[in-house]
Every structure is written in C-alpha cells, then in structure tokens.
Motif scaffolding. Structure first.
Motif, mmCIF file in Angstrom:
data_model
loop_
_atom_site.group_PDB
_atom_site.id
_atom_site.type_symbol
_atom_site.label_atom_id
_atom_site.label_comp_id
_atom_site.label_asym_id
_atom_site.label_seq_id
_atom_site.Cartn_x
_atom_site.Cartn_y
_atom_site.Cartn_z
ATOM 1 N N ARG A 291 3.780 -10.241 12.593
ATOM 2 C CA ARG A 291 2.899 -9.827 13.691
ATOM 3 C C ARG A 291 3.387 -10.368 15.024
ATOM 4 N NH1 ARG A 291 0.781 -5.473 11.490
ATOM 5 N NH2 ARG A 291 -0.430 -5.917 9.612
ATOM 6 N N MET A 292 4.002 -11.536 15.027
ATOM 7 C CA MET A 292 4.546 -12.083 16.267
ATOM 8 C C MET A 292 5.665 -11.209 16.814
ATOM 9 S SD MET A 292 4.572 -16.161 15.373
ATOM 10 C CE MET A 292 5.650 -16.536 16.766
ATOM 11 N N LEU B 167 -6.601 0.262 7.724
ATOM 12 C CA LEU B 167 -7.174 1.548 7.312
ATOM 13 C C LEU B 167 -6.258 2.250 6.318
ATOM 14 C CD1 LEU B 167 -8.519 2.829 10.739
ATOM 15 C CD2 LEU B 167 -9.885 2.029 8.807
ATOM 16 N N ASN B 168 -4.948 2.235 6.588
ATOM 17 C CA ASN B 168 -3.998 2.873 5.680
ATOM 18 C C ASN B 168 -4.010 2.204 4.311
ATOM 19 O OD1 ASN B 168 -3.107 4.811 7.483
ATOM 20 N ND2 ASN B 168 -1.431 3.542 8.256
ATOM 21 N N HIS B 169 -4.168 0.870 4.314
ATOM 22 C CA HIS B 169 -4.206 0.150 3.037
ATOM 23 C C HIS B 169 -5.398 0.589 2.194
ATOM 24 C CE1 HIS B 169 -3.474 -3.153 0.249
ATOM 25 N NE2 HIS B 169 -4.759 -3.459 0.313
ATOM 26 N N ALA B 170 -6.483 0.975 2.880
ATOM 27 C CA ALA B 170 -7.696 1.370 2.166
ATOM 28 C C ALA B 170 -7.659 2.809 1.681
ATOM 29 C CB ALA B 170 -8.911 1.161 3.069
ATOM 30 N N VAL B 171 -6.978 3.691 2.418
ATOM 31 C CA VAL B 171 -7.066 5.121 2.101
ATOM 32 C C VAL B 171 -5.769 5.720 1.570
ATOM 33 C CG1 VAL B 171 -8.863 5.441 3.832
ATOM 34 C CG2 VAL B 171 -6.493 5.832 4.475
ATOM 35 N N LYS B 172 -4.621 5.088 1.828
ATOM 36 C CA LYS B 172 -3.354 5.668 1.393
ATOM 37 C C LYS B 172 -2.955 5.146 0.018
ATOM 38 C CE LYS B 172 -1.000 7.076 5.617
ATOM 39 N NZ LYS B 172 0.265 6.994 6.380
ATOM 40 N N PRO B 173 -2.091 5.882 -0.690
ATOM 41 C CA PRO B 173 -1.617 5.413 -2.002
ATOM 42 C C PRO B 173 -0.891 4.081 -1.864
ATOM 43 C CG PRO B 173 -1.051 7.731 -1.660
ATOM 44 C CD PRO B 173 -1.553 7.232 -0.353
ATOM 45 N N ARG B 174 -0.998 3.261 -2.874
ATOM 46 C CA ARG B 174 -0.344 1.961 -2.855
ATOM 47 C C ARG B 174 1.157 2.067 -3.067
ATOM 48 N NH1 ARG B 174 -3.582 -1.721 -6.989
ATOM 49 N NH2 ARG B 174 -2.164 -3.301 -6.139
ATOM 50 N N LEU B 175 1.610 3.199 -3.588
ATOM 51 C CA LEU B 175 3.034 3.382 -3.866
ATOM 52 C C LEU B 175 3.413 4.829 -3.624
ATOM 53 C CD1 LEU B 175 5.633 2.034 -5.048
ATOM 54 C CD2 LEU B 175 4.903 2.882 -7.276
ATOM 55 N N LYS B 176 4.471 5.062 -2.828
ATOM 56 C CA LYS B 176 4.956 6.415 -2.609
ATOM 57 C C LYS B 176 5.929 6.789 -3.722
ATOM 58 C CE LYS B 176 4.554 6.559 2.436
ATOM 59 N NZ LYS B 176 5.284 6.764 3.718
ATOM 60 N N LEU B 177 5.758 7.971 -4.284
ATOM 61 C CA LEU B 177 6.598 8.415 -5.400
ATOM 62 C C LEU B 177 7.607 9.468 -4.951
ATOM 63 C CD1 LEU B 177 3.943 8.643 -8.252
ATOM 64 C CD2 LEU B 177 5.476 6.754 -7.683
ATOM 65 N N HIS B 178 7.927 9.509 -3.676
ATOM 66 C CA HIS B 178 8.916 10.485 -3.174
ATOM 67 C C HIS B 178 9.759 9.839 -2.104
ATOM 68 C CE1 HIS B 178 6.605 11.016 0.548
ATOM 69 N NE2 HIS B 178 5.546 10.982 -0.228
ATOM 70 N N LEU C 123 -2.721 -5.308 18.019
ATOM 71 C CA LEU C 123 -4.037 -5.277 17.389
ATOM 72 C C LEU C 123 -4.374 -3.882 16.866
ATOM 73 C CD1 LEU C 123 -6.040 -7.496 19.899
ATOM 74 C CD2 LEU C 123 -5.286 -8.119 17.594
ATOM 75 N N LEU C 124 -3.953 -2.852 17.603
ATOM 76 C CA LEU C 124 -4.163 -1.477 17.142
ATOM 77 C C LEU C 124 -3.354 -1.207 15.876
ATOM 78 C CD1 LEU C 124 -5.348 1.344 17.573
ATOM 79 C CD2 LEU C 124 -3.405 1.852 19.067
ATOM 80 N N ILE C 125 -2.127 -1.696 15.831
ATOM 81 C CA ILE C 125 -1.276 -1.518 14.646
ATOM 82 C C ILE C 125 -1.904 -2.204 13.439
ATOM 83 C CG2 ILE C 125 0.949 -2.139 13.617
ATOM 84 C CD1 ILE C 125 2.200 -1.773 16.395
ATOM 85 N N ILE C 126 -2.447 -3.412 13.631
ATOM 86 C CA ILE C 126 -3.105 -4.131 12.535
ATOM 87 C C ILE C 126 -4.288 -3.329 12.012
ATOM 88 C CG2 ILE C 126 -4.464 -6.171 11.950
ATOM 89 C CD1 ILE C 126 -2.725 -7.770 13.857
ATOM 90 N N THR C 127 -5.079 -2.765 12.932
ATOM 91 C CA THR C 127 -6.241 -1.966 12.520
ATOM 92 C C THR C 127 -5.808 -0.749 11.718
ATOM 93 O OG1 THR C 127 -7.435 -2.670 14.505
ATOM 94 C CG2 THR C 127 -8.253 -0.721 13.354
ATOM 95 N N VAL C 128 -4.772 -0.043 12.199
ATOM 96 C CA VAL C 128 -4.278 1.137 11.490
ATOM 97 C C VAL C 128 -3.728 0.752 10.123
ATOM 98 C CG1 VAL C 128 -2.529 2.958 11.525
ATOM 99 C CG2 VAL C 128 -3.805 2.418 13.605
ATOM 100 N N ASP C 129 -3.021 -0.378 10.054
ATOM 101 C CA ASP C 129 -2.483 -0.841 8.773
ATOM 102 C C ASP C 129 -3.599 -1.117 7.771
ATOM 103 O OD1 ASP C 129 0.088 -0.647 9.689
ATOM 104 O OD2 ASP C 129 0.343 -2.795 10.077
#
Length: 276
Positions: free
Chosen positions: A244-245, A265-276, A257-263
């Motif tokens: 983060r530094m 949200l993505n952790h909550a809604v996106k797949p934990r592993l990309k298969l492509h 701070l915006l990047i942390i917020t987006v990260d």
C-alpha cells in the motif's frame, strides 16, 4: 483443467511445474501455485489435488533468498518442502526441453510447464543505443543516475546498473526503483533551477517475501547494524502495508484509499481464482 479432466477420465497424471530461480519471485510463485490448487474444488475440479501437483524450485546458488538472513531462508525452504515443493539448490539448470529441465549434474526434472524467474533483463533496445551497458542490457550510470557515456541520458530501476562499490550494483528491487525515482525527480528540479545535483545513495530497507496464505517472512533494516527479522502474521501485515505504501507513492493518498475500497469489494464479489 486438462489434467483434472484426464484424471477424471481415469488417466493417472500429474501437473509438473518447474521454476528456475530461488529469489523472491520464484519462492512466492511456488507457494501461490500450491495455494491455487487448494481452491480448485470450489469450482468442481476435485481431481487435481496437491498430491497431483509437482512443483520444483531450482536455484543455482547455495540457498534460497540470498537477500534474507540465512536462518529465515532456511525456514522458508522448510515451509515450501512441507507444502510439497521440491527445492533444489546449488545445481543450476543448463537446458530446457519439451519434457523438462536438465541440471548441471545431469539430473532431469520432469515439467509440463517451465517458468524462468532468475534475475532480470532490461529491454533489448537499450543495448542498441550505443551507450555502455551490462550483459543484461542495463545501462551503466554514475552516482547521479546519468549514463556514463552521455550525461543527458538518465536511467533508473531495472534499466540502470548503478554501482554500490567495486563489486556490487544496486539490487533490482521495488525499493531501489522507488528511491531512484525520488532522487532523479529532485535532481531534475534542481537542474532546472541551476543548482547542483545530489548523488544517489541506496538505503536497504530490508526484504519481505509472501508465501501466499501460508506465511510470510522478512528482514526490516534501519541501518547496517540495526535490523529485525519477522515472520508469520506480523510479516504478512508488513508485506501488505509495504504494498500500500508503494501505491500511495504512485497515486497519492486518496487514490490509494479508493484502490483499497475497490479491492475489498472485488474480494467479496469476484471469484477467488481465475481459470483462464
């Protein structure tokens, strides 16, 4: 996915991956691959298990992670081996073929996939500029990060070979590039104001290595005589904080701070592993 399908069809296979280079990149990749396989059952890929994943980490030097104290590096080796990684040191890879790697002692490492993570190489076009450079295309620079052949050309980060002393160059790390960028930005402003430039002085702040979700290790330095080795949860938090530094240095506080917020949200809604 192909290996999982083959196993599901009754064809006994393993996924063999060989990584060349026992620095931070190779170590982190090996741990992340083991962690990724443990997530496959979430997607119904239940046949490719850790037992079917064979990861080999090949290091030419006598030990992993030469930037870290030997005790920490030894514990990293033990942790990787406990995860099933085949760690090979002191035996460099000399040949890569369609079926794997050949080592200096003629040993063969089976591999469906080979990854080169040993050292760095600057872009090839740098070698065609007519300026002094190393074999890896890094431009030789003086203490002001100017080309030794042309003071109007500046280089930093992985593009620059800046000597610390007669035997060592500034290591190719993120902290090196960060320090170089800060020094160069200041010197360009000083030059525009007709003031003398200040020489670049590298300060080693230590190293942190993440072992995915399993652990982390690091060595934090304030000076050559004052350092602290950390591992486990504390090292994981330090690794995340350092990341983060770097974002703050690149983008500023508000965008970080915006990047942390987006990260989050993505952790909550996106797949934990990309298969492509």
């Amino acid at each position: 996915m192909r290996v999982n399908q083959a196993l599901e069809d009754g064809d006994e296979q393993t996924l063999d991956i060989a990584i060349v280079g026992g620095g931070a990149t190779g170590v982190e990749l090996a741990a992340e691959l083991v962690h990724s396989v443990s997530l496959l059952n979430i997607y119904g890929l239940t046949h490719l298990t850790r037992e079917r994943l064979k990861v080999s980490l090949v290091e030419a030097g006598p030990r992993l992670l030469p930037a870290l104290p030997e005790g920490l590096a030894h514990r990293v080796k033990q942790k990787l081996e406990s995860l099933g990684v085949n760690v090979i040191t002191g035996n460099p890879a000399v040949k890569a073929g369609s079926d794997g790697l050949t080592l200096k002692n003629d040993a063969h490492i089976d591999a469906n996939l080979m990854v080169w993570a040993a050292g760095i190489r600057a872009p090839d076009f740098l070698a065609s500029l007519g300026l002094a450079h190393r074999k890896n295309n890094q431009l030789l620079v003086n203490e002001y990060l100017q080309s030794t052949d042309d003071p109007s050309v500046y280089a930093l980060g992985d593009c620059a070979a800046c000597a610390i002393d007669d035997d060592r160059f500034v290591p190719p790390r993120a902290q090196s590039a960060h320090q170089m960028a800060a020094c160069l930005a200041t010197n360009i402003q000083r030059e525009l104001k007709g003031r003398a430039a200040k020489p670049f002085k590298y300060k080693d702040r230590g190293s942190l290595v993440s072992l995915s979700r399993f652990s982390a290790v690091g060595n934090l330095m304030q000076s050559k005589s004052l350092s602290m080795s950390i591992e486990g949860t504390l090292a994981r938090y330090a690794y995340a904080s350092l990341y983060r530094m770097h974002q703050r240095a690149l983008h500023g506080w508000w965008k970080m701070l915006l990047i942390i917020t987006v990260d989050k949200l993505n952790h909550a809604v996106k797949p934990r592993l990309k298969l492509h």
